[in-house]
Design a protein around this motif. Sequence first.
Motif, mmCIF file in Angstrom:
data_model
loop_
_atom_site.group_PDB
_atom_site.id
_atom_site.type_symbol
_atom_site.label_atom_id
_atom_site.label_comp_id
_atom_site.label_asym_id
_atom_site.label_seq_id
_atom_site.Cartn_x
_atom_site.Cartn_y
_atom_site.Cartn_z
ATOM 1 N N ILE A 60 1.059 -1.350 0.082
ATOM 2 C CA ILE A 60 -0.007 0.087 0.012
ATOM 3 C C ILE A 60 0.992 1.194 0.078
ATOM 4 C CG2 ILE A 60 -1.755 1.318 0.991
ATOM 5 C CD1 ILE A 60 -2.551 -1.161 2.446
ATOM 6 N N ALA A 61 0.780 2.137 -1.055
ATOM 7 C CA ALA A 61 1.542 3.153 -1.059
ATOM 8 C C ALA A 61 0.793 4.487 -1.153
ATOM 9 C CB ALA A 61 2.515 3.097 -2.292
ATOM 10 N N MET A 72 5.513 4.229 -9.372
ATOM 11 C CA MET A 72 7.061 3.818 -9.537
ATOM 12 C C MET A 72 7.314 2.595 -8.815
ATOM 13 S SD MET A 72 8.406 5.846 -11.434
ATOM 14 C CE MET A 72 10.179 5.281 -11.174
ATOM 15 N N VAL A 73 6.520 2.353 -7.499
ATOM 16 C CA VAL A 73 6.676 0.762 -6.934
ATOM 17 C C VAL A 73 6.260 -0.095 -8.026
ATOM 18 C CG1 VAL A 73 6.025 -0.509 -5.030
ATOM 19 C CG2 VAL A 73 6.774 1.926 -4.765
ATOM 20 N N ALA A 74 5.108 0.191 -8.443
ATOM 21 C CA ALA A 74 4.316 -0.898 -9.260
ATOM 22 C C ALA A 74 5.263 -1.156 -10.612
ATOM 23 C CB ALA A 74 2.821 -0.295 -9.879
ATOM 24 N N MET A 104 -2.434 5.023 -14.784
ATOM 25 C CA MET A 104 -1.198 4.553 -15.122
ATOM 26 C C MET A 104 -1.286 3.892 -16.590
ATOM 27 S SD MET A 104 0.547 4.821 -12.327
ATOM 28 C CE MET A 104 1.648 3.499 -12.957
ATOM 29 N N PRO A 105 0.004 3.566 -16.935
ATOM 30 C CA PRO A 105 -0.063 3.245 -18.322
ATOM 31 C C PRO A 105 -0.368 1.893 -18.412
ATOM 32 C CG PRO A 105 2.293 3.585 -17.513
ATOM 33 C CD PRO A 105 1.106 4.123 -16.689
ATOM 34 N N VAL A 110 -1.921 -0.214 -11.059
ATOM 35 C CA VAL A 110 -1.931 0.331 -9.241
ATOM 36 C C VAL A 110 -3.516 0.474 -9.464
ATOM 37 C CG1 VAL A 110 -1.678 2.173 -7.827
ATOM 38 C CG2 VAL A 110 0.060 1.609 -9.697
ATOM 39 N N ALA A 111 -3.940 -0.504 -8.131
ATOM 40 C CA ALA A 111 -5.326 -0.262 -7.473
ATOM 41 C C ALA A 111 -5.440 0.961 -6.841
ATOM 42 C CB ALA A 111 -5.657 -1.519 -6.624
ATOM 43 N N THR A 112 -6.458 1.664 -7.253
ATOM 44 C CA THR A 112 -6.554 3.022 -6.602
ATOM 45 C C THR A 112 -7.723 3.215 -5.726
ATOM 46 O OG1 THR A 112 -5.319 4.095 -8.635
ATOM 47 C CG2 THR A 112 -6.444 5.601 -7.060
#
Length: 160
Positions: A60-61, A72-74, A104-105, A110-112
């Motif tokens: 979780i970020a 960036m983590v993903a 995200m591309p 990334v689940a948001t």
Amino acid sequence: MKVAIIMGSISDMPVMQDAIDILKEFGIETEVDIVSAHRTPEKLFDFSTKAHERGISVIIAGAGGAAHLPGMVASMSPLPVIGVPVKSSNSIDGWDSVLSILQMPSGVPVATVALNGAKNAGILAAQIIGSADATILNRIITYKQSLKEAVIKASEGLKK
């Protein structure tokens, strides 16, 4: 199984505490740290590429402003990443954070969750873990039942 909860700045901690608290309620171990995409890129790289080797199951970020941390983590981790947009002091009503994490591309999901939605991020992380862990799954079922019961109780209270 363990969930890593990272944030770009200590100022994000009041929001991210909700994820820590709900995961603790589910009995899921957490690892909490500050990893700034812009101020500590080497730490970001090391964290992202090695988290799965340390027994982390979900990341979780949380980040505000330009909010590059979750994406960036993903981009470097094989683990599922849940982004928490944080409405920060340098934010444009939080929309910059939401869009930075949401848009995200292809190939870098990334689940948001909602703006300042760290509790939902924690619940989603628990559900991901629960898909392979019956104990956690049963705790989630109990939690969701308690939500239902709270609404029924409130509804009955209105009718008195």
